[in-house]
Design a protein around this motif. Structure first.
Motif, PDB file in Angstrom:
ATOM      1  N   ILE A 154       0.835  -1.211   0.000  1.00  0.00           N
ATOM      2  CA  ILE A 154       0.000   0.000   0.000  1.00  0.00           C
ATOM      3  C   ILE A 154       0.866   1.257   0.000  1.00  0.00           C
ATOM      4  CG2 ILE A 154      -1.622   1.324   1.430  1.00  0.00           C
ATOM      5  CD1 ILE A 154      -2.911  -1.527   1.965  1.00  0.00           C
ATOM      6  N   HIS A 155       1.955   1.225   0.758  1.00  0.00           N
ATOM      7  CA  HIS A 155       2.859   2.384   0.733  1.00  0.00           C
ATOM      8  C   HIS A 155       3.449   2.578  -0.663  1.00  0.00           C
ATOM      9  CE1 HIS A 155       3.730   3.923   4.945  1.00  0.00           C
ATOM     10  NE2 HIS A 155       2.731   3.083   5.077  1.00  0.00           N
ATOM     11  N   TYR A 157       2.444   1.089  -3.783  1.00  0.00           N
ATOM     12  CA  TYR A 157       1.567   1.206  -4.947  1.00  0.00           C
ATOM     13  C   TYR A 157       0.442   2.214  -4.752  1.00  0.00           C
ATOM     14  CZ  TYR A 157       4.040  -2.672  -6.922  1.00  0.00           C
ATOM     15  OH  TYR A 157       5.024  -3.453  -7.438  1.00  0.00           O
ATOM     16  N   TYR A 158      -0.100   2.282  -3.565  1.00  0.00           N
ATOM     17  CA  TYR A 158      -1.196   3.236  -3.367  1.00  0.00           C
ATOM     18  C   TYR A 158      -0.646   4.653  -3.184  1.00  0.00           C
ATOM     19  CZ  TYR A 158      -5.058   5.837  -1.495  1.00  0.00           C
ATOM     20  OH  TYR A 158      -5.994   6.817  -1.310  1.00  0.00           O
ATOM     21  N   TYR A 159       0.245   4.821  -2.187  1.00  0.00           N
ATOM     22  CA  TYR A 159       0.776   6.159  -1.928  1.00  0.00           C
ATOM     23  C   TYR A 159       1.860   6.554  -2.943  1.00  0.00           C
ATOM     24  CZ  TYR A 159      -1.393   6.159   2.741  1.00  0.00           C
ATOM     25  OH  TYR A 159      -2.271   6.148   3.797  1.00  0.00           O
ATOM     26  N   ARG A 161       5.001   5.909  -2.593  1.00  0.00           N
ATOM     27  CA  ARG A 161       6.170   6.367  -1.835  1.00  0.00           C
ATOM     28  C   ARG A 161       7.424   5.709  -2.416  1.00  0.00           C
ATOM     29  NH1 ARG A 161       5.416   9.864   2.587  1.00  0.00           N
ATOM     30  NH2 ARG A 161       6.508   8.561   4.087  1.00  0.00           N
ATOM     31  N   TYR A 203       1.188   0.314 -11.290  1.00  0.00           N
ATOM     32  CA  TYR A 203       1.801   1.434 -11.978  1.00  0.00           C
ATOM     33  C   TYR A 203       3.269   1.148 -12.227  1.00  0.00           C
ATOM     34  CZ  TYR A 203       2.818   6.187 -13.235  1.00  0.00           C
ATOM     35  OH  TYR A 203       3.186   7.298 -13.915  1.00  0.00           O
TER      36      TYR A 203
ATOM     37  N   LYS B   4      -3.320   0.595 -16.426  1.00  0.00           N
ATOM     38  CA  LYS B   4      -3.582   1.849 -15.716  1.00  0.00           C
ATOM     39  C   LYS B   4      -3.478   1.596 -14.227  1.00  0.00           C
ATOM     40  CE  LYS B   4      -6.902   5.599 -15.356  1.00  0.00           C
ATOM     41  NZ  LYS B   4      -5.990   6.722 -15.443  1.00  0.00           N
ATOM     42  N   ASP B   5      -3.007   2.586 -13.545  1.00  0.00           N
ATOM     43  CA  ASP B   5      -2.868   2.463 -12.102  1.00  0.00           C
ATOM     44  C   ASP B   5      -4.255   2.394 -11.470  1.00  0.00           C
ATOM     45  OD1 ASP B   5      -2.268   2.658  -9.483  1.00  0.00           O
ATOM     46  OD2 ASP B   5      -1.682   4.755  -9.541  1.00  0.00           O
ATOM     47  N   PHE B   7      -5.060   2.522  -8.507  1.00  0.00           N
ATOM     48  CA  PHE B   7      -5.220   3.342  -7.310  1.00  0.00           C
ATOM     49  C   PHE B   7      -5.118   4.837  -7.597  1.00  0.00           C
ATOM     50  CE2 PHE B   7      -3.389  -0.469  -4.950  1.00  0.00           C
ATOM     51  CZ  PHE B   7      -4.638  -0.901  -4.549  1.00  0.00           C
ATOM     52  N   PHE B  18      -7.377   3.711   4.174  1.00  0.00           N
ATOM     53  CA  PHE B  18      -5.921   3.543   4.128  1.00  0.00           C
ATOM     54  C   PHE B  18      -5.222   4.562   5.024  1.00  0.00           C
ATOM     55  CE2 PHE B  18      -5.352   1.240  -0.220  1.00  0.00           C
ATOM     56  CZ  PHE B  18      -5.930   0.114   0.343  1.00  0.00           C
ATOM     57  N   TYR B  22      -3.153   2.444   7.307  1.00  0.00           N
ATOM     58  CA  TYR B  22      -1.760   2.431   6.832  1.00  0.00           C
ATOM     59  C   TYR B  22      -1.251   3.861   6.682  1.00  0.00           C
ATOM     60  CZ  TYR B  22      -3.600  -2.114   5.399  1.00  0.00           C
ATOM     61  OH  TYR B  22      -4.224  -3.331   5.373  1.00  0.00           O
TER      62      TYR B  22
END
Lengths: 204, 264
Positions: A154-155, A157-159, A161, A203, B4-5, B7, B18, B22
């Motif tokens: 999550i850090h 791919y989502y954020y 970072r 991504y 495509k991303d 998220f 999240f 997180y």
């Protein structure tokens, strides 16, 4: 989904935050920032990853809060859901920043290219539905992983970072962060294949 | 479907979830963003803003100036080098100890509130507690006393405070299962369960915890650094049991990455 924890953790309710902002704008703004900065950052980081630097994301979050403060000053006694209002403002600011950064990143942009970029940014309803469904499946599989793996994915791919940022936040070395991400990604790939998703959804 | 991303533009609910489960931002990053907001508001966030104006006209040859500076530096380094490094080591060591003491003090103070304590005795709140599921139990009064530490007026402030002391990974552990320090996750401690009342209640801008008989002054030993690396250290503090705080340097500040109960 409003989780149960929010009710306890965010004990300073929206109405109290609004009242505090009226009573002492500076203290109110600080309290509002403490309460919602993680949320605004989550929206901005998800939108800007890959096109902006860490500083761009931080500036976007700062600008979003300035917009939020202005909106609340204009409507101090509003009784709407503060989370929804903040989410909407943060999302708009993130999209504006994304467009600005995209233009900045391309050295020369003709009017036609700009139009094309804007058009490409708008997905068809079918694509949107596909993406939402893929997201739902991927999240379902991520939930099956251990908490450390979930945290890393999550850090990263989502954020969006960087390895250095993740290593700094978690207090580990960059190479350890990279290894953990690779491990988590491998586990997730296996789960996704079982779930019938083989494509590279993340991504690059 | 094109690559495509998934998220890049998630639902708000996902961002909210999240950010709670997180969290990504460290205390230093939060502070940096808030300073930026203040700067944009014209409040002058930075403590010292140095402005340099004017241009010095350089005379002489550049290599002469550079050689002069290098020679002067070599001379100073030769004379005072070893003393300087000895002094720096001593300063860094004392800075570490000070950071270790501050961080562990802050954590133990905040944690004490989650395990009932730090009350000033007055005023108190009384609740009648019963269970609709257990008809055989008549229920009973639960007394809450105001906590004495006026830094905390809500559960949110307390959680945010702890969040600033520990790494995100360890905060996740503390929230989920107590991180080896609390008997349960912070979430569970705060909300209570069928068998337990919440450990904290926020009421009229003040924080209350279950009233206990006045505890004796808690003993906390002075911090001792038992292990030390370039970016990490372990600090021992004895309370009613020996505790080892593992700490890491994240580039701008020390944070607690784990707490272990150790046997003698």
């Amino acid at each position: 989904m409003m989780n149960a924890f929010k009710g306890v953790d965010r004990i300073m309710t929206d109405s109290r935050l609004r009242a505090l902002m009226e009573e002492s704008p500076e203290a109110g703004q600080r309290a509002l920032f403490e309460e919602y900065c993680g949320y605004v950052y989550a929206i901005a980081a998800a939108r800007l990853k890959g096109c902006g630097t860490a500083e761009d994301v931080e500036e976007c979050v700062a600008d979003a809060f300035l917009d939020i403060f202005t909106a609340l000053e204009k409507s101090p006694s509003g009784d709407g859901d503060l989370t929804a209002l903040i989410g909407t403002i943060a999302r708009r600011r993130a999209i504006d920043t994304y467009r600005r950064l995209t233009l900045r990143n391309s050295r020369t942009v003709s009017l036609g290219e700009t139009d094309a970029a804007e058009t490409a940014d708008v997905m068809s309803v079918d694509d949107e539905a596909d993406l939402a469904e893929t997201r739902r499946i991927v999240l379902g599989q991520i939930e099956k992983l251990g908490k450390k793996d979930r945290l890393m994915l999550i850090h990263y791919y989502y954020y969006g970072r960087t390895l250095a940022q993740i290593a700094g936040t978690l207090g580990i070395s960059e190479s350890a962060a990279q290894k953990r991400i690779q491990r988590a990604r491998k586990k997730l790939r296996a789960l996704l294949e079982k779930a019938g998703i083989n494509e590279e959804w993340w991504y690059e | 479907m094109s690559k495509k991303d998934i998220f890049s533009d998630p639902e708000s609910e996902l961002a909210e979830r999240f950010s709670a489960e997180y969290p990504a931002l460290s205390r230093a990053e939060k502070q940096r963003i808030y300073s930026l907001i203040q700067q944009k508001q014209g409040r002058g966030a930075y403590d010292s803003e140095v402005t340099v104006s004017g241009v010095e006209r350089r005379s002489g040859r550049a290599w002469q100036r550079a050689a002069g500076i290098a020679a002067a530096f070599a001379l100073i380094a030769g004379i005072g080098g070893s003393t300087f490094f000895l002094h720096m080591n001593r300063v860094r060591s004392s800075e570490r100890l000070a950071a270790a003491e501050q961080l562990t003090d802050d954590f133990l103070t905040a944690a004490n509130l989650l395990t009932a304590g730090a009350q000033d005795g007055a005023p108190t709140l009384c609740f009648y507690r019963y269970s609709s599921r257990n008809s055989g139990w008549d229920g009973g009064d639960v007394h809450y006393a105001r906590v004495s530490d006026d830094r905390f007026t809500s559960c949110g402030e307390l959680v945010t405070f702890i969040d600033g002391l520990v790494t995100n990974e360890y905060m996740y552990e503390l929230r989920q299962n107590g991180g080896g320090y609390f008997s349960a996750g912070i979430r569970e401690l705060l909300s209570g369960s069928d068998d337990t009342a919440p450990v904290l209640i926020s009421y009229c801008g003040e924080l209350y915890s279950p009233q206990t008989s006045q505890p004796a002054e808690a003993y906390i030993s002075a911090p001792v650094i038992v292990r030390s690396g370039i970016h990490e250290m372990t600090v021992r503090r004895d309370t009613d049991e020996p505790l080892e705080f593992h700490m890491v340097w994240n580039g701008s500040e020390w944070q607690i990455s784990e707490i272990e109960r150790t046997s003698e």
